[in-house]
Design a protein around this motif. Structure first.
Motif, PDB file in Angstrom:
ATOM      1  N   LYS A  41       0.765  -1.078   0.197  1.00 50.18           N
ATOM      2  CA  LYS A  41      -0.117  -0.077   0.136  1.00 50.18           C
ATOM      3  C   LYS A  41       0.800   1.278   0.043  1.00 50.18           C
ATOM      4  CE  LYS A  41      -3.744   2.251   2.550  1.00 50.18           C
ATOM      5  NZ  LYS A  41      -4.591   2.123   3.820  1.00 50.18           N
ATOM      6  N   SER A  42       1.904   1.096   0.652  1.00 47.49           N
ATOM      7  CA  SER A  42       2.806   2.421   0.957  1.00 47.49           C
ATOM      8  C   SER A  42       3.502   2.706  -0.469  1.00 47.49           C
ATOM      9  CB  SER A  42       3.856   2.409   1.899  1.00 47.49           C
ATOM     10  OG  SER A  42       4.883   1.156   1.429  1.00 47.49           O
ATOM     11  N   ARG A  43       3.347   1.779  -1.508  1.00 47.37           N
ATOM     12  CA  ARG A  43       4.074   2.199  -2.646  1.00 47.37           C
ATOM     13  C   ARG A  43       3.134   2.068  -3.741  1.00 47.37           C
ATOM     14  NH1 ARG A  43       7.289   0.273   0.664  1.00 47.37           N
ATOM     15  NH2 ARG A  43       9.817   0.219   0.309  1.00 47.37           N
ATOM     16  N   GLY A  44       1.774   1.960  -3.560  1.00 48.03           N
ATOM     17  CA  GLY A  44       0.564   2.204  -4.524  1.00 48.03           C
ATOM     18  C   GLY A  44       0.359   0.609  -5.101  1.00 48.03           C
ATOM     19  N   LEU A  45       0.717  -0.252  -4.358  1.00 49.45           N
ATOM     20  CA  LEU A  45       0.799  -1.566  -5.302  1.00 49.45           C
ATOM     21  C   LEU A  45      -0.361  -2.338  -4.774  1.00 49.45           C
ATOM     22  CD1 LEU A  45       4.638  -2.322  -5.280  1.00 49.45           C
ATOM     23  CD2 LEU A  45       3.348  -1.619  -7.419  1.00 49.45           C
ATOM     24  N   PRO A  46      -0.806  -3.307  -5.474  1.00 52.56           N
ATOM     25  CA  PRO A  46      -2.006  -4.257  -4.801  1.00 52.56           C
ATOM     26  C   PRO A  46      -1.128  -5.149  -3.677  1.00 52.56           C
ATOM     27  CG  PRO A  46      -1.274  -5.157  -6.807  1.00 52.56           C
ATOM     28  CD  PRO A  46      -0.857  -3.694  -6.691  1.00 52.56           C
ATOM     29  N   ARG A  47      -2.213  -5.748  -2.792  1.00 55.98           N
ATOM     30  CA  ARG A  47      -1.684  -6.504  -1.583  1.00 55.98           C
ATOM     31  C   ARG A  47      -1.023  -7.717  -2.118  1.00 55.98           C
ATOM     32  NH1 ARG A  47      -3.483  -5.705   3.727  1.00 55.98           N
ATOM     33  NH2 ARG A  47      -3.444  -8.013   3.891  1.00 55.98           N
ATOM     34  N   MET A  48      -1.438  -8.210  -3.320  1.00 56.07           N
ATOM     35  CA  MET A  48      -0.784  -9.472  -3.595  1.00 56.07           C
ATOM     36  C   MET A  48       0.609  -9.281  -4.090  1.00 56.07           C
ATOM     37  SD  MET A  48      -3.986  -9.640  -4.057  1.00 56.07           S
ATOM     38  CE  MET A  48      -5.321 -10.635  -4.351  1.00 56.07           C
ATOM     39  N   ALA A  49       1.000  -7.845  -4.418  1.00 54.70           N
ATOM     40  CA  ALA A  49       2.368  -7.597  -4.832  1.00 54.70           C
ATOM     41  C   ALA A  49       3.392  -7.761  -3.324  1.00 54.70           C
ATOM     42  CB  ALA A  49       2.445  -6.380  -5.437  1.00 54.70           C
ATOM     43  N   GLY A  50       2.611  -7.253  -2.365  1.00 55.62           N
ATOM     44  CA  GLY A  50       3.291  -7.237  -1.106  1.00 55.62           C
ATOM     45  C   GLY A  50       3.535  -8.866  -0.786  1.00 55.62           C
ATOM     46  N   HIS A  51       2.653  -9.694  -0.894  1.00 56.50           N
ATOM     47  CA  HIS A  51       2.852 -11.077  -0.452  1.00 56.50           C
ATOM     48  C   HIS A  51       3.803 -11.774  -1.552  1.00 56.50           C
ATOM     49  CE1 HIS A  51      -0.405 -10.692   2.482  1.00 56.50           C
ATOM     50  NE2 HIS A  51      -1.196 -10.700   1.300  1.00 56.50           N
ATOM     51  N   HIS A  52       3.837 -11.338  -2.692  1.00 53.86           N
ATOM     52  CA  HIS A  52       5.048 -11.721  -3.383  1.00 53.86           C
ATOM     53  C   HIS A  52       6.311 -11.343  -3.165  1.00 53.86           C
ATOM     54  CE1 HIS A  52       6.737 -13.354  -7.461  1.00 53.86           C
ATOM     55  NE2 HIS A  52       5.785 -13.994  -7.403  1.00 53.86           N
ATOM     56  N   SER A  53       6.632 -10.302  -2.780  1.00 52.71           N
ATOM     57  CA  SER A  53       7.689  -9.611  -2.256  1.00 52.71           C
ATOM     58  C   SER A  53       8.002 -10.145  -1.020  1.00 52.71           C
ATOM     59  CB  SER A  53       7.600  -8.303  -2.198  1.00 52.71           C
ATOM     60  OG  SER A  53       7.517  -7.376  -3.443  1.00 52.71           O
ATOM     61  N   GLY A  54       7.087 -10.697  -0.321  1.00 54.54           N
ATOM     62  CA  GLY A  54       7.477 -11.177   1.091  1.00 54.54           C
ATOM     63  C   GLY A  54       7.983 -12.778   0.760  1.00 54.54           C
ATOM     64  N   MET A  55       7.625 -13.189  -0.025  1.00 61.15           N
ATOM     65  CA  MET A  55       8.217 -14.657  -0.656  1.00 61.15           C
ATOM     66  C   MET A  55       9.636 -14.439  -0.648  1.00 61.15           C
ATOM     67  SD  MET A  55       6.797 -17.317  -3.565  1.00 61.15           S
ATOM     68  CE  MET A  55       7.521 -16.305  -4.984  1.00 61.15           C
ATOM     69  N   LYS A  56      10.118 -13.519  -1.611  1.00 57.21           N
ATOM     70  CA  LYS A  56      11.639 -13.200  -1.640  1.00 57.21           C
ATOM     71  C   LYS A  56      12.183 -13.154  -0.451  1.00 57.21           C
ATOM     72  CE  LYS A  56      10.555 -11.047  -6.379  1.00 57.21           C
ATOM     73  NZ  LYS A  56      10.621  -9.884  -6.825  1.00 57.21           N
ATOM     74  N   ALA A  57      11.560 -12.492   0.422  1.00 61.25           N
ATOM     75  CA  ALA A  57      12.147 -12.282   1.830  1.00 61.25           C
ATOM     76  C   ALA A  57      12.372 -13.779   2.467  1.00 61.25           C
ATOM     77  CB  ALA A  57      11.422 -11.503   2.772  1.00 61.25           C
ATOM     78  N   VAL A  58      11.562 -14.514   2.368  1.00 62.06           N
ATOM     79  CA  VAL A  58      11.807 -15.984   2.882  1.00 62.06           C
ATOM     80  C   VAL A  58      12.805 -16.422   2.339  1.00 62.06           C
ATOM     81  CG1 VAL A  58      10.715 -18.186   3.016  1.00 62.06           C
ATOM     82  CG2 VAL A  58       9.095 -16.504   3.174  1.00 62.06           C
ATOM     83  N   LYS A  59      13.283 -16.401   1.237  1.00 59.97           N
ATOM     84  CA  LYS A  59      14.351 -17.078   0.752  1.00 59.97           C
ATOM     85  C   LYS A  59      15.637 -16.168   1.460  1.00 59.97           C
ATOM     86  CE  LYS A  59      17.414 -18.938  -2.303  1.00 59.97           C
ATOM     87  NZ  LYS A  59      17.599 -18.789  -3.472  1.00 59.97           N
ATOM     88  N   ARG A  60      15.552 -15.049   1.388  1.00 58.41           N
ATOM     89  CA  ARG A  60      16.800 -14.249   1.826  1.00 58.41           C
ATOM     90  C   ARG A  60      17.118 -14.512   3.294  1.00 58.41           C
ATOM     91  NH1 ARG A  60      14.811  -9.767   0.034  1.00 58.41           N
ATOM     92  NH2 ARG A  60      13.707  -9.029   2.005  1.00 58.41           N
ATOM     93  N   ILE A  61      16.138 -14.691   4.230  1.00 47.80           N
ATOM     94  CA  ILE A  61      16.297 -14.814   5.620  1.00 47.80           C
ATOM     95  C   ILE A  61      16.650 -16.328   5.933  1.00 47.80           C
ATOM     96  CG2 ILE A  61      15.236 -14.421   7.890  1.00 47.80           C
ATOM     97  CD1 ILE A  61      16.064 -11.981   6.303  1.00 47.80           C
ATOM     98  N   THR A  62      16.174 -17.261   5.180  1.00 48.45           N
ATOM     99  CA  THR A  62      16.685 -18.702   5.254  1.00 48.45           C
ATOM    100  C   THR A  62      17.888 -18.842   4.819  1.00 48.45           C
ATOM    101  OG1 THR A  62      14.272 -19.431   4.574  1.00 48.45           O
ATOM    102  CG2 THR A  62      16.079 -21.260   4.375  1.00 48.45           C
TER     103      THR A  62
END
Length: 254
Positions: A41-62
């Protein structure tokens, strides 16, 4: 110290790692991955975009956890309450495990990561459950970091089911109420066999547990950050571990 770190990480560590104590790494870290929607929302994107970016964070933190030598990483991926979200969002979230595991299984295998699931399977769509269970089977022989996805997980439901199971043991004469110990409860939880988290991390600025591992977090250290999950980096992760190392764990003692 530098030689110890090099031995731990295999090469000269990045600067944020230099201040960490190799002998005091949390054995088990649990994370409430929060803030995907607000990040979008802070970037004017749909919530789904946030979930998809969150998936990338899963790999990064793993990968960051693996580099540190963490033995167990448990990620709160979807709660029993998340079904209340809009249908389109839930359907999107249910597709993410398959996408993530298809993309990342090769790297996870190379890193010797073992995947597990902790949650209530009955409500999950068949394609979601199959993707996770296939990954569990494929990585079952791995002996490195244990990556657990808390998927359709709710701690109150978990504890109620544990009490029911203990009640059945009592009814069948396998156990008398006076003999019930902490160990009996722990053996009936979905996390049975896994040590309690040493450290809980929650992103996005919220200061609550949201029905996550309420029994298991009884003596865990907790670290909260305003950073949204999609922008949570290795450095943030190391900062949480660094704060953990500053604390004295007394378990109710002096």
């Amino acid at each position: 110290m530098l030689q110890q770190l090099r031995a731990l990480f295999g090469k000269a560590p990045a600067k944020p790692l230099l201040s960490l104590e190799p002998d005091n790494i949390p054995q088990h870290i649990a994370i409430i991955m929060d803030g995907n929607g607000r990040w979008a929302k802070s970037r004017g994107l749909p919530r789904m975009a946030g979930h998809h970016s969150g998936m990338k964070a899963v790999k990064r933190i793993t990968m960051a956890a693996d580099r540190l030598g963490v033995k167990y990483l448990t990620l709160y991926a979807f709660s029993t309450e998340n079904w209340k979200r809009p249908k389109a969002e839930v359907e999107f979230l249910m597709k993410l495990p398959q996408e993530f595991l298809t993309m990342e299984i090769k790297d996870l295998m190379e890193k010797n990561v073992q995947i597990r699931m902790m949650g209530h399977k009955e409500e999950l769509p068949s394609h979601t459950l199959k993707a996770v269970e296939d990954a569990v089977v494929q990585t079952s022989g791995n002996t490195g970091l244990v990556l657990t996805f808390a998927l359709n997980y709710g701690s109150r439901k978990e504890m109620i089911e544990a009490v029911r199971s203990i009640g059945r043991d009592v009814k069948e004469g396998k156990l008398i109420p006076e003999d019930i110990e902490v160990s009996h409860m722990e053996s009936h939880l979905l996390s049975a066999g896994v040590p309690d988290p040493d450290l809980l991390i929650r992103t996005s600025g919220e200061l609550r547990l949201s029905n996550f591992m309420l029994w298991q977090l009884a003596y865990s250290e907790m670290w909260f950050t305003d950073v949204y999950w999609p922008e949570f980096t290795d450095e943030h992760f190391y900062e949480a571990v660094r704060e953990y190392q500053r604390r004295a764990r007394r378990y109710g003692g002096l």
